[in-house]
Scaffold this motif. Structure first.
Motif, mmCIF file in Angstrom:
data_model
loop_
_atom_site.group_PDB
_atom_site.id
_atom_site.type_symbol
_atom_site.label_atom_id
_atom_site.label_comp_id
_atom_site.label_asym_id
_atom_site.label_seq_id
_atom_site.Cartn_x
_atom_site.Cartn_y
_atom_site.Cartn_z
ATOM 1 N N GLY A 23 4.908 9.668 -7.665
ATOM 2 C CA GLY A 23 6.304 9.653 -8.523
ATOM 3 C C GLY A 23 7.610 9.266 -8.057
ATOM 4 O O GLY A 23 8.541 9.596 -8.586
ATOM 5 N N LEU A 24 7.650 8.384 -7.221
ATOM 6 C CA LEU A 24 8.579 8.010 -6.363
ATOM 7 C C LEU A 24 8.453 6.338 -6.275
ATOM 8 O O LEU A 24 7.569 5.974 -5.907
ATOM 9 C CB LEU A 24 8.884 8.390 -4.835
ATOM 10 N N SER A 25 9.758 5.863 -6.855
ATOM 11 C CA SER A 25 9.631 4.361 -6.854
ATOM 12 C C SER A 25 10.265 3.753 -5.500
ATOM 13 O O SER A 25 10.762 4.615 -4.767
ATOM 14 C CB SER A 25 10.584 3.648 -8.039
ATOM 15 N N ASP B 157 0.897 -1.226 -0.122
ATOM 16 C CA ASP B 157 -0.023 -0.037 0.120
ATOM 17 C C ASP B 157 0.903 1.257 0.193
ATOM 18 O O ASP B 157 0.601 2.308 -0.834
ATOM 19 C CB ASP B 157 -0.891 0.136 1.206
ATOM 20 N N PHE B 158 2.065 1.166 0.776
ATOM 21 C CA PHE B 158 2.873 2.269 0.844
ATOM 22 C C PHE B 158 3.547 2.633 -0.444
ATOM 23 O O PHE B 158 3.775 3.788 -0.933
ATOM 24 C CB PHE B 158 3.793 2.075 2.097
ATOM 25 N N ALA B 159 3.904 1.641 -1.123
ATOM 26 C CA ALA B 159 4.827 1.677 -2.350
ATOM 27 C C ALA B 159 3.818 2.244 -3.258
ATOM 28 O O ALA B 159 4.039 3.080 -4.162
ATOM 29 C CB ALA B 159 5.024 0.152 -2.846
ATOM 30 N N GLN B 160 2.473 1.976 -3.427
ATOM 31 C CA GLN B 160 1.419 2.376 -4.267
ATOM 32 C C GLN B 160 1.272 3.823 -4.197
ATOM 33 O O GLN B 160 1.445 4.826 -5.055
ATOM 34 C CB GLN B 160 0.233 1.556 -4.283
#
Length: 255
Positions: free
Chosen positions: A210-212, A201-204
């Motif tokens: 705009g940050l991988s 969820d955090f990654a999404q």
């Protein structure tokens, strides 16, 4: 409302003051303000100015002490203490001497604690013009025709928000109490699944900004393992809360 296990959540009372209603309405006026250029008066507090300035210590100009067409909002605290206040009363196009003392802890040690004179010229003054607080304003920012109705609605919404926040906080406290009093055996695999879910969820969310995840890990020095470890307490709490809520729902069905 009752939470299973003898823990009660009392009805929540919330109050909203006139000050809170006015502050909320002022926010709305701020977001509907327009900026107008002023030419017929001196600088006053909260003005947005454009200035030229040059600073002197003992009559000598110093490094970094000069600026042209510099945007400065009076009262913003962007300049050293005393500077902005002393521009109040300055007129457009007239050079004004601003006498200040650099703070003892100023970042440039050669200027710390020194008296300085800034020769300033105000080139432009702008101010925010807030809409009048009247029926017309109310009808523009809400579905109501009168200021009275709009104010009543703002109060009602603030009250609902406060009640919901207080209710959630009480409910959470009640669930916490049940969790503390309950013995829960939670399989490790269940916790790991929840940990991965939280990280995903955090990654999404990061992705949408705009940050991988690779970039995020570079910035923070975290590794995937460390991230999973960090969210473990949160994962555990989520599962415990869910189990408690499910048990409450079950118990209320039986009752």
């Amino acid at each position: 409302r009752r939470v299973h296990g003898g823990v009660k959540v009392e009805k929540v009372e919330a109050k909203v003051s006139d000050e809170e209603v006015n502050a909320e309405i002022d926010k709305e006026r701020e977001s509907n303000s327009r900026t107008i250029t002023v030419e017929d008066r001196a600088v006053k507090d909260a003005d947005m100015t454009i200035i030229d300035f040059e600073g002197f210590v003992d009559g000598v100009p110093f490094e970094g002490g000069k600026g042209e067409n510099y945007p400065l909002t009076i009262g913003s605290g962007a300049f050293i203490p005393g500077f902005e206040e002393k521009l109040i009363g300055a007129r457009i196009g007239v050079e004004t001497d601003v006498n200040v003392t650099f703070p003892e802890d100023y970042q440039a040690p050669e200027l710390a604690g020194k008296d300085a004179v800034f020769k300033c010229t105000v080139k432009e003054i702008k101010e925010k013009e807030l809409p009048e607080l009247d029926d017309e304003f109310a009808s523009e920012v809400s579905e109501f025709d009168t200021l009275e109705e709009y104010k009543a609605d703002v109060k009602k919404k603030l009250l609902e928000k406060k009640e919901a926040e207080a209710r959630d906080a009480k409910e959470e406290a009640a669930i916490e109490a049940v969790i503390e009093g309950a013995q829960m055996e939670i399989p490790e695999a269940m916790v790991e699944t929840q940990q991965r879910q939280i990280v995903d969820d955090f990654a999404q969310r990061m992705q949408s900004q705009g940050l991988s995840m690779e970039q995020y890990m570079q910035f923070t020095g975290l590794t995937p393992i460390k991230m999973l470890e960090q969210v473990k307490p949160q994962a555990l709490k989520r599962i415990q809360s869910r189990l408690v809520l499910e048990a409450i729902a079950e118990a209320e069905k039986i009752e």
